[in-house]
Design a protein around this motif. Structure first.
Motif, PDB file in Angstrom:
ATOM      1  N   GLY A 181       0.805  -1.213   0.000  1.00 50.85           N
ATOM      2  CA  GLY A 181       0.000   0.000   0.000  1.00 50.85           C
ATOM      3  C   GLY A 181       0.840   1.267   0.000  1.00 50.85           C
ATOM      4  N   GLN A 182       1.911   1.267   0.774  1.00 47.65           N
ATOM      5  CA  GLN A 182       2.773   2.445   0.843  1.00 47.65           C
ATOM      6  C   GLN A 182       3.446   2.719  -0.501  1.00 47.65           C
ATOM      7  N   ILE A 183       3.916   1.667  -1.159  1.00 43.47           N
ATOM      8  CA  ILE A 183       4.547   1.840  -2.471  1.00 43.47           C
ATOM      9  C   ILE A 183       3.524   2.353  -3.479  1.00 43.47           C
ATOM     10  N   ALA A 184       2.310   1.779  -3.418  1.00 42.77           N
ATOM     11  CA  ALA A 184       1.252   2.200  -4.343  1.00 42.77           C
ATOM     12  C   ALA A 184       0.941   3.680  -4.185  1.00 42.77           C
ATOM     13  N   GLN A 185       0.879   4.157  -2.955  1.00 39.22           N
ATOM     14  CA  GLN A 185       0.595   5.572  -2.726  1.00 39.22           C
ATOM     15  C   GLN A 185       1.721   6.453  -3.246  1.00 39.22           C
ATOM     16  N   ARG A 186       2.950   6.006  -3.095  1.00 43.70           N
ATOM     17  CA  ARG A 186       4.078   6.793  -3.589  1.00 43.70           C
ATOM     18  C   ARG A 186       4.079   6.872  -5.116  1.00 43.70           C
ATOM     19  N   ILE A 187       3.642   5.799  -5.752  1.00 48.64           N
ATOM     20  CA  ILE A 187       3.599   5.785  -7.210  1.00 48.64           C
ATOM     21  C   ILE A 187       2.477   6.667  -7.747  1.00 48.64           C
ATOM     22  N   GLY A 188       1.368   6.731  -7.000  1.00 46.96           N
ATOM     23  CA  GLY A 188       0.282   7.585  -7.485  1.00 46.96           C
ATOM     24  C   GLY A 188      -1.127   7.129  -7.176  1.00 46.96           C
ATOM     25  N   ALA A 189      -1.288   6.056  -6.385  1.00 45.06           N
ATOM     26  CA  ALA A 189      -2.636   5.619  -6.012  1.00 45.06           C
ATOM     27  C   ALA A 189      -3.298   6.679  -5.139  1.00 45.06           C
ATOM     28  N   HIS A 190      -4.551   6.981  -5.442  1.00 48.48           N
ATOM     29  CA  HIS A 190      -5.284   7.952  -4.636  1.00 48.48           C
ATOM     30  C   HIS A 190      -5.904   7.298  -3.400  1.00 48.48           C
ATOM     31  N   HIS A 191      -6.232   6.030  -3.509  1.00 46.81           N
ATOM     32  CA  HIS A 191      -6.840   5.298  -2.394  1.00 46.81           C
ATOM     33  C   HIS A 191      -6.296   3.875  -2.389  1.00 46.81           C
ATOM     34  N   VAL A 192      -6.036   3.361  -1.201  1.00 47.37           N
ATOM     35  CA  VAL A 192      -5.581   1.979  -1.042  1.00 47.37           C
ATOM     36  C   VAL A 192      -6.553   1.254  -0.130  1.00 47.37           C
ATOM     37  N   VAL A 193      -6.974   0.057  -0.536  1.00 51.10           N
ATOM     38  CA  VAL A 193      -7.869  -0.735   0.301  1.00 51.10           C
ATOM     39  C   VAL A 193      -7.188  -2.051   0.652  1.00 51.10           C
ATOM     40  N   TYR A 194      -7.478  -2.535   1.847  1.00 50.10           N
ATOM     41  CA  TYR A 194      -6.947  -3.800   2.332  1.00 50.10           C
ATOM     42  C   TYR A 194      -8.128  -4.722   2.626  1.00 50.10           C
ATOM     43  N   PRO A 195      -8.707  -5.344   1.607  1.00 51.54           N
ATOM     44  CA  PRO A 195      -9.955  -6.090   1.806  1.00 51.54           C
ATOM     45  C   PRO A 195      -9.861  -7.220   2.817  1.00 51.54           C
ATOM     46  N   GLU A 196      -8.728  -7.947   2.836  1.00 55.24           N
ATOM     47  CA  GLU A 196      -8.614  -9.041   3.790  1.00 55.24           C
ATOM     48  C   GLU A 196      -8.603  -8.512   5.218  1.00 55.24           C
ATOM     49  N   ALA A 197      -7.807  -7.471   5.467  1.00 56.45           N
ATOM     50  CA  ALA A 197      -7.731  -6.911   6.813  1.00 56.45           C
ATOM     51  C   ALA A 197      -9.043  -6.251   7.218  1.00 56.45           C
ATOM     52  N   ASP A 198      -9.656  -5.506   6.280  1.00 57.57           N
ATOM     53  CA  ASP A 198     -10.914  -4.830   6.588  1.00 57.57           C
ATOM     54  C   ASP A 198     -12.009  -5.836   6.906  1.00 57.57           C
ATOM     55  N   MET A 199     -12.085  -6.914   6.130  1.00 54.91           N
ATOM     56  CA  MET A 199     -13.105  -7.920   6.386  1.00 54.91           C
ATOM     57  C   MET A 199     -12.834  -8.636   7.702  1.00 54.91           C
ATOM     58  N   GLY A 200     -11.554  -8.859   8.015  1.00 56.81           N
ATOM     59  CA  GLY A 200     -11.225  -9.501   9.280  1.00 56.81           C
ATOM     60  C   GLY A 200     -11.705  -8.688  10.463  1.00 56.81           C
ATOM     61  N   ALA A 201     -11.491  -7.367  10.415  1.00 56.14           N
ATOM     62  CA  ALA A 201     -11.935  -6.498  11.505  1.00 56.14           C
ATOM     63  C   ALA A 201     -13.454  -6.495  11.609  1.00 56.14           C
ATOM     64  N   ARG A 202     -14.126  -6.454  10.466  1.00 55.64           N
ATOM     65  CA  ARG A 202     -15.591  -6.420  10.467  1.00 55.64           C
ATOM     66  C   ARG A 202     -16.159  -7.705  11.057  1.00 55.64           C
ATOM     67  N   VAL A 203     -15.619  -8.843  10.634  1.00 58.40           N
ATOM     68  CA  VAL A 203     -16.108 -10.121  11.149  1.00 58.40           C
ATOM     69  C   VAL A 203     -15.868 -10.233  12.654  1.00 58.40           C
ATOM     70  N   ALA A 204     -14.711  -9.751  13.107  1.00 59.89           N
ATOM     71  CA  ALA A 204     -14.422  -9.799  14.543  1.00 59.89           C
ATOM     72  C   ALA A 204     -15.458  -9.018  15.335  1.00 59.89           C
ATOM     73  N   HIS A 205     -15.839  -7.856  14.841  1.00 62.46           N
ATOM     74  CA  HIS A 205     -16.848  -7.058  15.531  1.00 62.46           C
ATOM     75  C   HIS A 205     -18.191  -7.772  15.544  1.00 62.46           C
ATOM     76  N   LEU A 206     -18.537  -8.420  14.439  1.00 64.25           N
ATOM     77  CA  LEU A 206     -19.823  -9.106  14.370  1.00 64.25           C
ATOM     78  C   LEU A 206     -19.841 -10.324  15.292  1.00 64.25           C
ATOM     79  N   ILE A 207     -18.740 -11.051  15.337  1.00 68.89           N
ATOM     80  CA  ILE A 207     -18.677 -12.244  16.181  1.00 68.89           C
ATOM     81  C   ILE A 207     -18.808 -11.904  17.654  1.00 68.89           C
ATOM     82  N   THR A 208     -18.158 -10.848  18.092  1.00 74.47           N
ATOM     83  CA  THR A 208     -18.213 -10.477  19.506  1.00 74.47           C
ATOM     84  C   THR A 208     -19.572  -9.938  19.908  1.00 74.47           C
ATOM     85  N   GLY A 209     -20.403  -9.584  18.920  1.00 74.97           N
ATOM     86  CA  GLY A 209     -21.733  -9.073  19.229  1.00 74.97           C
ATOM     87  C   GLY A 209     -21.759  -7.601  19.569  1.00 74.97           C
ATOM     88  N   ARG A 210     -20.599  -6.942  19.519  1.00 74.55           N
ATOM     89  CA  ARG A 210     -20.584  -5.517  19.851  1.00 74.55           C
ATOM     90  C   ARG A 210     -21.239  -4.679  18.758  1.00 74.55           C
TER      91      ARG A 210
END
Length: 232
Positions: free
Chosen positions: A118-147
């Motif tokens: 992601g850092q290299i992509a931003q330096r080259i010229g990406a306007h936005h970087v997404v981390y789908p595996e990490a983002d989905m992991g965080a979302r699932v963790a929140h759903l599992i805990t019931g919070r």
């Protein structure tokens, strides 16, 4: 996954999008964008993926996205948005990004597998970087805990979540609960069983079974949601 792009940066309905890489993530994004009314060109080097998406997208093309002349011939420079969804091939992802920057695409998204990618992509010229595996992991963790019952986190550490009303807010108006001053989050709306969604006002009274739509820094929402009812 397509809603990430439309919710966060509000693509106009007429905007065209090129999705490069039609694997699981790229295909899901492309299909979601089609459903949302966008013209989508999908590009991939694998013939089987292009054939699969051929009648599902506006256009699907088998091509080498790292070749600037090929991309010019395909008219990629005319697209409003580009999403680089190439999976495990880091070199192809970054070379494709370089081509897109040379073509002057004004809104480029890149799927990254690691912070370094992601850092290299931003330096080259990406306007936005997404981390789908990490983002989905965080979302699932929140759903599992019931919070949280749903959770969307943006790249700047800001999030929107649907949570059970924490005990400290029960039978109080939002003004009485002092949610913003105590927790640093904003209650945007309230959903009550068998009633329509209502925008939150200072005089809105919270009941124990209410669902709250809240926004604010991710860690502060997590802390606030920790006082909610756990789902059975």
């Amino acid at each position: 996954m397509g809603r990430i792009f439309t919710e966060q940066f509000a693509f106009s309905a007429s905007d065209s999008v090129v999705v490069i890489g039609l694997g699981r993530f790229g295909g899901s994004v492309a299909q979601s964008l089609i459903r949302l009314g966008h013209d989508v060109m999908g590009i991939d080097q694998q013939e089987d993926l292009v054939q699969f998406w051929g009648d599902r997208l506006t256009h699907a093309v088998q091509a080498d996205s790292t070749n600037e002349n090929v991309m010019l011939q395909l008219g990629v420079a005319d697209f409003s948005h580009a999403i680089v969804a190439i999976g495990s091939d880091l070199s192809a992802s970054l070379m494709t990004l370089m081509v897109l920057t040379e073509l002057g695409i004004k809104d480029i998204w890149v799927k990254a597998k690691t912070p370094e990618h992601g850092q290299i992509a931003q330096r080259i010229g990406a306007h936005h970087v997404v981390y789908p595996e990490a983002d989905m992991g965080a979302r699932v963790a929140h759903l599992i805990t019931g919070r949280m019952m749903d959770f969307i986190e943006f790249e700047d550490g800001f999030a929107i979540a649907k949570i059970n009303a924490p005990a400290e807010t029960h039978h109080k108006t939002l003004a009485e609960a002092h949610v913003r001053s105590r927790h640093g989050v904003t209650v945007v709306g309230v959903k009550r069983a068998n009633e329509d969604f209502q925008h939150a006002l200072p005089e809105t009274r919270i009941l124990p079974a209410d669902l709250l739509i809240v926004s604010g820094p991710t860690r502060k929402i997590e802390a606030f949601a920790g006082g909610g009812r756990k789902r059975k």
